[in-house]
Structures are given as C-alpha cells and as structure tokens.
Design a protein around this motif. Sequence first.
Motif, PDB file in Angstrom:
ATOM      1  N   THR A  90      12.250  12.751 -13.047  1.00 41.73           N
ATOM      2  CA  THR A  90      13.414  12.096 -12.828  1.00 41.73           C
ATOM      3  C   THR A  90      13.918  10.821 -12.426  1.00 41.73           C
ATOM      4  OG1 THR A  90      13.148  12.599 -10.561  1.00 41.73           O
ATOM      5  CG2 THR A  90      14.023  14.143 -11.684  1.00 41.73           C
ATOM      6  N   GLY A  91      12.797   9.503 -12.353  1.00 40.21           N
ATOM      7  CA  GLY A  91      13.057   8.414 -12.514  1.00 40.21           C
ATOM      8  C   GLY A  91      12.539   7.715 -11.011  1.00 40.21           C
ATOM      9  N   SER A  92      12.315   6.677 -11.055  1.00 38.41           N
ATOM     10  CA  SER A  92      11.563   5.823  -9.341  1.00 38.41           C
ATOM     11  C   SER A  92      12.583   4.241  -9.761  1.00 38.41           C
ATOM     12  CB  SER A  92      10.368   6.345  -9.248  1.00 38.41           C
ATOM     13  OG  SER A  92      10.251   5.413  -7.971  1.00 38.41           O
TER      14      SER A  92
ATOM     15  N   ARG B 284       1.077  -1.627   0.287  1.00 37.85           N
ATOM     16  CA  ARG B 284      -0.040  -0.242  -0.362  1.00 37.85           C
ATOM     17  C   ARG B 284       1.299   1.600  -0.137  1.00 37.85           C
ATOM     18  NH1 ARG B 284      -2.682  -2.639   3.003  1.00 37.85           N
ATOM     19  NH2 ARG B 284      -1.870  -2.533   4.974  1.00 37.85           N
ATOM     20  N   SER B 285       1.626   0.795   0.352  1.00 39.18           N
ATOM     21  CA  SER B 285       2.959   2.287   1.205  1.00 39.18           C
ATOM     22  C   SER B 285       3.885   3.231   0.017  1.00 39.18           C
ATOM     23  CB  SER B 285       3.803   2.305   2.053  1.00 39.18           C
ATOM     24  OG  SER B 285       4.712   1.578   2.024  1.00 39.18           O
ATOM     25  N   GLN B 286       3.948   1.520  -0.942  1.00 41.46           N
ATOM     26  CA  GLN B 286       4.557   1.759  -2.147  1.00 41.46           C
ATOM     27  C   GLN B 286       3.432   2.537  -3.628  1.00 41.46           C
ATOM     28  OE1 GLN B 286       6.255  -1.994  -2.782  1.00 41.46           O
ATOM     29  NE2 GLN B 286       8.656  -1.583  -1.791  1.00 41.46           N
ATOM     30  N   MET B 287       2.639   2.052  -3.739  1.00 42.80           N
ATOM     31  CA  MET B 287       1.358   2.015  -4.469  1.00 42.80           C
ATOM     32  C   MET B 287       0.742   3.904  -4.020  1.00 42.80           C
ATOM     33  SD  MET B 287      -0.699   0.896  -7.226  1.00 42.80           S
ATOM     34  CE  MET B 287      -0.992  -0.210  -7.143  1.00 42.80           C
ATOM     35  N   ASN B 288       0.602   3.963  -3.090  1.00 44.29           N
ATOM     36  CA  ASN B 288       1.084   5.983  -3.220  1.00 44.29           C
ATOM     37  C   ASN B 288       1.842   6.450  -3.169  1.00 44.29           C
ATOM     38  OD1 ASN B 288      -2.158   5.807  -2.013  1.00 44.29           O
ATOM     39  ND2 ASN B 288      -1.137   4.431   0.025  1.00 44.29           N
ATOM     40  N   ARG B 289       3.234   5.692  -3.297  1.00 46.50           N
ATOM     41  CA  ARG B 289       4.496   6.553  -3.383  1.00 46.50           C
ATOM     42  C   ARG B 289       4.286   6.708  -4.434  1.00 46.50           C
ATOM     43  NH1 ARG B 289      10.485   4.346  -3.093  1.00 46.50           N
ATOM     44  NH2 ARG B 289      11.437   5.175  -4.541  1.00 46.50           N
ATOM     45  N   ALA B 290       3.829   5.530  -5.623  1.00 41.34           N
ATOM     46  CA  ALA B 290       3.996   5.993  -6.971  1.00 41.34           C
ATOM     47  C   ALA B 290       2.776   7.423  -6.892  1.00 41.34           C
ATOM     48  CB  ALA B 290       3.621   4.071  -7.293  1.00 41.34           C
ATOM     49  N   TYR B 291       2.246   6.478  -6.737  1.00 45.16           N
ATOM     50  CA  TYR B 291       0.760   7.012  -7.089  1.00 45.16           C
ATOM     51  C   TYR B 291       0.600   8.935  -7.179  1.00 45.16           C
ATOM     52  CZ  TYR B 291      -3.308  10.009  -7.031  1.00 45.16           C
ATOM     53  OH  TYR B 291      -4.737  11.019  -7.533  1.00 45.16           O
ATOM     54  N   GLY B 292       2.099   9.612  -5.990  1.00 46.06           N
ATOM     55  CA  GLY B 292       2.440  10.627  -5.693  1.00 46.06           C
ATOM     56  C   GLY B 292       4.164  10.756  -6.563  1.00 46.06           C
ATOM     57  N   GLU B 293       4.020   9.864  -7.063  1.00 43.80           N
ATOM     58  CA  GLU B 293       5.443  10.267  -7.880  1.00 43.80           C
ATOM     59  C   GLU B 293       4.694  11.031  -9.337  1.00 43.80           C
ATOM     60  OE1 GLU B 293       8.405   7.639  -8.071  1.00 43.80           O
ATOM     61  OE2 GLU B 293       8.640   7.981  -5.899  1.00 43.80           O
ATOM     62  N   ILE B 294       3.717   9.725  -9.492  1.00 45.17           N
ATOM     63  CA  ILE B 294       3.535  10.459 -11.181  1.00 45.17           C
ATOM     64  C   ILE B 294       2.167  11.330 -10.894  1.00 45.17           C
ATOM     65  CG2 ILE B 294       1.648   9.177 -12.693  1.00 45.17           C
ATOM     66  CD1 ILE B 294       2.526   6.544 -12.390  1.00 45.17           C
ATOM     67  N   SER B 295       1.782  11.826  -9.554  1.00 45.64           N
ATOM     68  CA  SER B 295       0.719  12.670  -8.939  1.00 45.64           C
ATOM     69  C   SER B 295       1.444  14.535 -10.000  1.00 45.64           C
ATOM     70  CB  SER B 295       0.102  12.339  -8.608  1.00 45.64           C
ATOM     71  OG  SER B 295      -0.952  11.766  -8.203  1.00 45.64           O
ATOM     72  N   ALA B 296       3.022  14.359  -8.860  1.00 46.53           N
ATOM     73  CA  ALA B 296       3.835  15.545  -9.624  1.00 46.53           C
ATOM     74  C   ALA B 296       3.494  15.898 -10.686  1.00 46.53           C
ATOM     75  CB  ALA B 296       4.878  15.233  -8.270  1.00 46.53           C
TER      76      ALA B 296
ATOM     77  N   ALA C  87      10.910  13.786 -19.715  1.00 44.64           N
ATOM     78  CA  ALA C  87      11.909  14.747 -19.298  1.00 44.64           C
ATOM     79  C   ALA C  87      11.776  15.870 -19.549  1.00 44.64           C
ATOM     80  CB  ALA C  87      12.913  14.579 -19.907  1.00 44.64           C
ATOM     81  N   SER C  88      10.801  16.046 -20.413  1.00 40.42           N
ATOM     82  CA  SER C  88       9.856  17.462 -20.664  1.00 40.42           C
ATOM     83  C   SER C  88       9.238  18.076 -19.452  1.00 40.42           C
ATOM     84  CB  SER C  88       9.399  17.661 -21.816  1.00 40.42           C
ATOM     85  OG  SER C  88       8.130  17.127 -22.464  1.00 40.42           O
ATOM     86  N   ILE C  89       8.703  16.732 -18.733  1.00 38.30           N
ATOM     87  CA  ILE C  89       7.584  17.104 -17.824  1.00 38.30           C
ATOM     88  C   ILE C  89       8.621  17.090 -16.324  1.00 38.30           C
ATOM     89  CG2 ILE C  89       5.671  17.355 -18.702  1.00 38.30           C
ATOM     90  CD1 ILE C  89       5.092  14.184 -17.555  1.00 38.30           C
ATOM     91  N   GLY C  90       9.509  16.806 -16.050  1.00 35.95           N
ATOM     92  CA  GLY C  90      10.741  16.759 -15.040  1.00 35.95           C
ATOM     93  C   GLY C  90      10.636  15.580 -13.842  1.00 35.95           C
TER      94      GLY C  90
ATOM     95  N   GLY D 270       3.532   5.421 -27.206  1.00 35.73           N
ATOM     96  CA  GLY D 270       3.729   3.975 -27.340  1.00 35.73           C
ATOM     97  C   GLY D 270       4.672   3.019 -26.841  1.00 35.73           C
ATOM     98  N   GLY D 271       5.398   3.661 -25.692  1.00 38.53           N
ATOM     99  CA  GLY D 271       6.298   2.743 -25.206  1.00 38.53           C
ATOM    100  C   GLY D 271       5.087   1.742 -24.105  1.00 38.53           C
ATOM    101  N   THR D 272       6.129   1.316 -23.565  1.00 41.60           N
ATOM    102  CA  THR D 272       5.712   0.299 -22.145  1.00 41.60           C
ATOM    103  C   THR D 272       6.164   1.133 -20.984  1.00 41.60           C
ATOM    104  OG1 THR D 272       8.140  -0.453 -22.387  1.00 41.60           O
ATOM    105  CG2 THR D 272       5.544  -1.534 -23.489  1.00 41.60           C
ATOM    106  N   GLY D 273       6.206   0.578 -20.200  1.00 46.03           N
ATOM    107  CA  GLY D 273       6.586   1.704 -18.400  1.00 46.03           C
ATOM    108  C   GLY D 273       5.922   2.825 -17.940  1.00 46.03           C
ATOM    109  N   THR D 274       7.081   3.288 -17.639  1.00 51.77           N
ATOM    110  CA  THR D 274       6.221   4.833 -17.875  1.00 51.77           C
ATOM    111  C   THR D 274       6.546   5.826 -18.858  1.00 51.77           C
ATOM    112  OG1 THR D 274       6.558   4.215 -14.957  1.00 51.77           O
ATOM    113  CG2 THR D 274       6.710   6.341 -15.714  1.00 51.77           C
ATOM    114  N   GLU D 275       5.684   6.250 -19.166  1.00 53.26           N
ATOM    115  CA  GLU D 275       5.268   6.841 -20.138  1.00 53.26           C
ATOM    116  C   GLU D 275       4.023   8.188 -20.146  1.00 53.26           C
ATOM    117  OE1 GLU D 275       2.117   4.925 -22.687  1.00 53.26           O
ATOM    118  OE2 GLU D 275       4.589   3.629 -22.304  1.00 53.26           O
ATOM    119  N   VAL D 276       4.184   9.456 -21.188  1.00 48.62           N
ATOM    120  CA  VAL D 276       3.682   9.959 -21.135  1.00 48.62           C
ATOM    121  C   VAL D 276       2.563  10.113 -22.279  1.00 48.62           C
ATOM    122  CG1 VAL D 276       5.477  12.263 -21.228  1.00 48.62           C
ATOM    123  CG2 VAL D 276       3.218  12.521 -20.720  1.00 48.62           C
ATOM    124  N   ASP D 277       2.068  10.646 -23.311  1.00 49.71           N
ATOM    125  CA  ASP D 277       1.116  10.929 -24.804  1.00 49.71           C
ATOM    126  C   ASP D 277      -0.196  11.922 -24.172  1.00 49.71           C
ATOM    127  OD1 ASP D 277       0.310  10.341 -26.350  1.00 49.71           O
ATOM    128  OD2 ASP D 277      -0.900   8.621 -26.166  1.00 49.71           O
ATOM    129  N   PHE D 278       0.782  13.342 -24.579  1.00 46.49           N
ATOM    130  CA  PHE D 278      -0.505  13.657 -25.119  1.00 46.49           C
ATOM    131  C   PHE D 278      -0.479  14.370 -26.858  1.00 46.49           C
ATOM    132  CE2 PHE D 278      -0.009  14.898 -20.193  1.00 46.49           C
ATOM    133  CZ  PHE D 278      -1.125  15.094 -20.305  1.00 46.49           C
TER     134      PHE D 278
END
Length: 158
Positions: free
Chosen positions: A78-80, A42-54, A73-76, A90-98
């Motif tokens: 830094t990795g986790s 639960r704490s790791q899920m909340n941590r990941a949610y916080g990192e993505i929400s930022a 990188a364009s939205i800051g 179109g990639g996998t894992g952590t990504e952004v698509d606008f």
Amino acid sequence: MQSIQMNQKQQGFTLIELMIVVAIIGILAAIAIPQYQDYIARSQMNRAYGEISALKTAAEESLMRGQEPSDLASIGYTGSSILTGSGTSGGTGTEVDFSSGDGSGTIQGQLGGDASTAISDAQIILSRTSEGTWNCAVKENGAGGWDDSFLPSGCSKS
C-alpha cells in the motif's frame, strides 16, 4: 553607635558557573545528537524491513495458487513514506519480480522519501529460492553515512 554589617546573599550565577553549564550542555549535545541520528536510521531500516517482509506471506499465497506475483498491488503493498517507487519487474525502487516461472523471485525495497540520509537509497532485497527459502540482503547506499549496525537482524550486507 554600633555599625551593623549586613551580609547580602549572592543573587544569580557567576560567569564561570554559566560557562561550565554551557560546556556541559555542549558536550552532551555532541554525544547525543549523532547517537539519536543512528537510532533513527536503525529504526527506519527495521521498519522498512518489516513492511517488505509482510509481503512475503501474500507472495507465498499467490505462488501456492499457481500465480506469479506480478506487481506490488497484487501482494497487498500500500505504499510507505520511507520506501520509494512502485515498479514491477525491471523497474526501480520498490518492486516485485517472480517472472522466473519456478517460484523463485525477489521483493525489493529501496529506501528514500522520509528515510534518514544515512540509509536513503539503500536497498533491502528479499530473495526466494525455488524450494521456498527466503533470504535477506541489504545493499548500502554508498553515501558514506552507512554503518553495519543499521542492518536488520537476519539480513546480510551484499
């Protein structure tokens, strides 16, 4: 001559006392270890949610300037240690698509790396509508260790 009887005090524990202590420790461990593992998930899920929400703030700022966020990188980002990948649309894992052109898009994070096995490969997806409303959805990993209590508040299971 009088015989003097000396009472000796018991030294140490009897076998039954030791067995009772071991049984109590075993029962406590059987209850505590799974509860602790759930707490970690639960704490790791909340941590990941916080990192993505930022990243939402930086994405909003880019959209307000008329630019579509093209990569993490364009939205800051830094990795986790608990999120995987660093892809773009179109990639996998952590990504952004606008790439839709109307302001709608997604920021997605896939758990992996140092994440608990109960939540590894689960995905947190933050979706933005063209009107600017953000929604959160979580796709479970399907590994069988998932529990709905792992969902961050404000997120729904998809």
